[in-house]
Every structure is written in C-alpha cells, then in structure tokens.
Design an enzyme around this catalytic site. Structure first.
Site, PDB file in Angstrom:
ATOM      1  CE  LYS A   1     -30.952  -1.698  -6.224  1.00 16.42           C
ATOM      2  NZ  LYS A   1     -32.250  -1.064  -5.955  1.00 16.42           N
TER       3      LYS A   1
ATOM      4  CG  HIS B   1     -31.979  -6.113  -2.365  1.00 22.38           C
ATOM      5  ND1 HIS B   1     -33.093  -5.698  -3.061  1.00 22.38           N
ATOM      6  CD2 HIS B   1     -31.235  -5.004  -2.131  1.00 22.38           C
ATOM      7  CE1 HIS B   1     -33.013  -4.388  -3.246  1.00 22.38           C
ATOM      8  NE2 HIS B   1     -31.898  -3.938  -2.699  1.00 22.38           N
TER       9      HIS B   1
ATOM     10  CD  GLU C   1     -31.605  -1.762   0.862  1.00 22.11           C
ATOM     11  OE1 GLU C   1     -30.867  -0.886   0.423  1.00 22.11           O
ATOM     12  OE2 GLU C   1     -31.963  -2.750   0.184  1.00 22.11           O
TER      13      GLU C   1
END
Ligand code: PGA
Length: 222
Positions: free
Chosen positions: A11, A95, A144
């Site tokens: 990240k 993401h 996720e």
C-alpha cells in the site's frame, strides 16, 4: 500439490531506505517449489526493489498496486502500463481502497485491465464478493471482504471458502486468493480450503520478519 501464491501489498508505505532494509532483513528458512511470491510495492521504490532482489537473488516477482487507465501520453502524474515494462510482471487492479477512496468503477477497472494486458502484465483482480464484475483476461482473483481488510479480524475460513468456490466455478482455471488480516498464524487455515490458492497480505507483509514467517508457514504446509 496445488500451486500457491503469496502476494504482499505494501500500500502507501516505505521509503527507498526502508525497502532496501526489508530486502536485507528478509530471511526465510525455505520456499517450497509450488509457492510463488509476489511483492506489490509503490511505484517510487520498484526500481530499487528490482535491483535489491536481483542482488540478493530472492525468488520474488514484483507487482504494481494499480495502473493508469490511459496509455502513454499527456496525462500528467499518471503511470501507464507501458512505463512499467521491465519493472514489474504483475499488477493489482480493483483493490477496495482504490474503489473507495479514488472512485474507481467497473468501467475504469475494465480500461485499466485492458492497458495492463497490452503491456503483458499479469493481473491480480480484487473483488469484495463472488458476484462482482471481473473483466476477461485476469490472471488471479483476490477475494477481499472489506470488513476483514486491516481490521485484524480475518474472515472465517469456511465462509471465505464458500465465496472462493463460487468464484472458482464462475471463472474456471483462474487461481483464487483470499485477503484480509492474513498472518503467519492463520494463513494455513485458508490454504487448506480447496478453493483457496493463496493470500493477498497487507499489514503482515510490511515487516520482513513477519513476512518471512508467512513464507515459512506456507512452505512447511503440505
Ligand atoms: P491486510 O490487507 O492484510 O492488512 O488486511 C490486505 C489487503 O488490503 O490487500
């Protein structure tokens, strides 16, 4: 033995120096042959990491964490897929943090996937449930659940398996990863699930020692 994938996602973290130190400190006891390790790092340290990984002869491939939806050209500040050629083999697209904070929607993610494919990058495409849009041509899918990301509360492995099984049935032949508060203590419980082929790891990948434990845990699991 199934092929396994351990994908680190740093990240927005690490200076050049911190990245170099991480490589120097990364000492795992063994890496099994069926394990592929991918490190997705910020653009600013990719070149340094590539060099350091080469010097230390580590079995790690590099990835980016996103890519521009535009080609090369007059798009100030953007990093195109073509610019990443020779630096990374992989890229994370979709993401949940990109969707949430940068308003990335399916149309934009489709464009990004197209650009990444033109540059022959392997795409790790993230989704939050089994029913989300996934563009054709992705290499891996990462499930996720948002409540598990960065919360320290990983999803129950059986619940994750249910979602990953549906993803596997819908997208045949594509490896499915689980992501969300994965650590060296819980990773094996996920890999034991028949439809889970690996993990996408954020927090626990930032520390070299913790990441080495993850590699060891995966490598000693049969
Ligand atoms: P986490 O992040 O491991 O810190 O929960 C996972 C991710 O967002 O990829």
């Amino acid at each position: 033995m199934k092929q396994l994938y351990l994908v680190a996602n740093w990240k927005s973290n690490k200076t050049v120096e911190e990245a170099q130190n991480w490589i120097l400190q990364l000492k795992f006891s063994k890496k099994s042959d069926n394990l592929t390790i991918i490190l997705c790092a910020p653009y600013t340290i990719l070149a340094v990491l590539k060099y350091a990984i080469g010097q230390s002869q580590l079995p790690i491939s590099l990835g980016a964490q996103t890519v521009s939806s535009f080609p090369n050209g007059a798009y100030t500040g953007e990093i195109s897929a073509q610019m990443l050629k020779g630096l990374v083999e992989h890229v994370i697209i979709g993401h949940s943090e990109r969707r949430k904070y940068f308003n990335e929607n399916d149309t934009m993610l489709f464009e990004k996937t197209g650009q990444a494919k033109l540059a022959n990058m392997k795409i790790i495409y993230c989704v939050e449930n089994w029913n989300m849009f996934i563009p054709p041509g992705v290499s891996k899918i990462a499930y996720e659940p948002v409540t598990a990301i960065g919360s320290g509360k990983a999803e129950d492995p059986n619940t994750a398996e249910d979602v990953c099984r549906r993803l596997k049935e819908k997208h045949r032949g594509i490896p499915i990863l689980y992501g969300g508060s994965v650590t060296s203590e819980n990773i094996v419980m996920f890999l034991k699930q028949p439809s889970i082929d690996g993990a996408l790891v954020g927090g626990a990948s930032l520390d070299a020692l913790q990441f080495a434990h993850l590699v060891d845990a995966v490598s000693s699991y049969e």
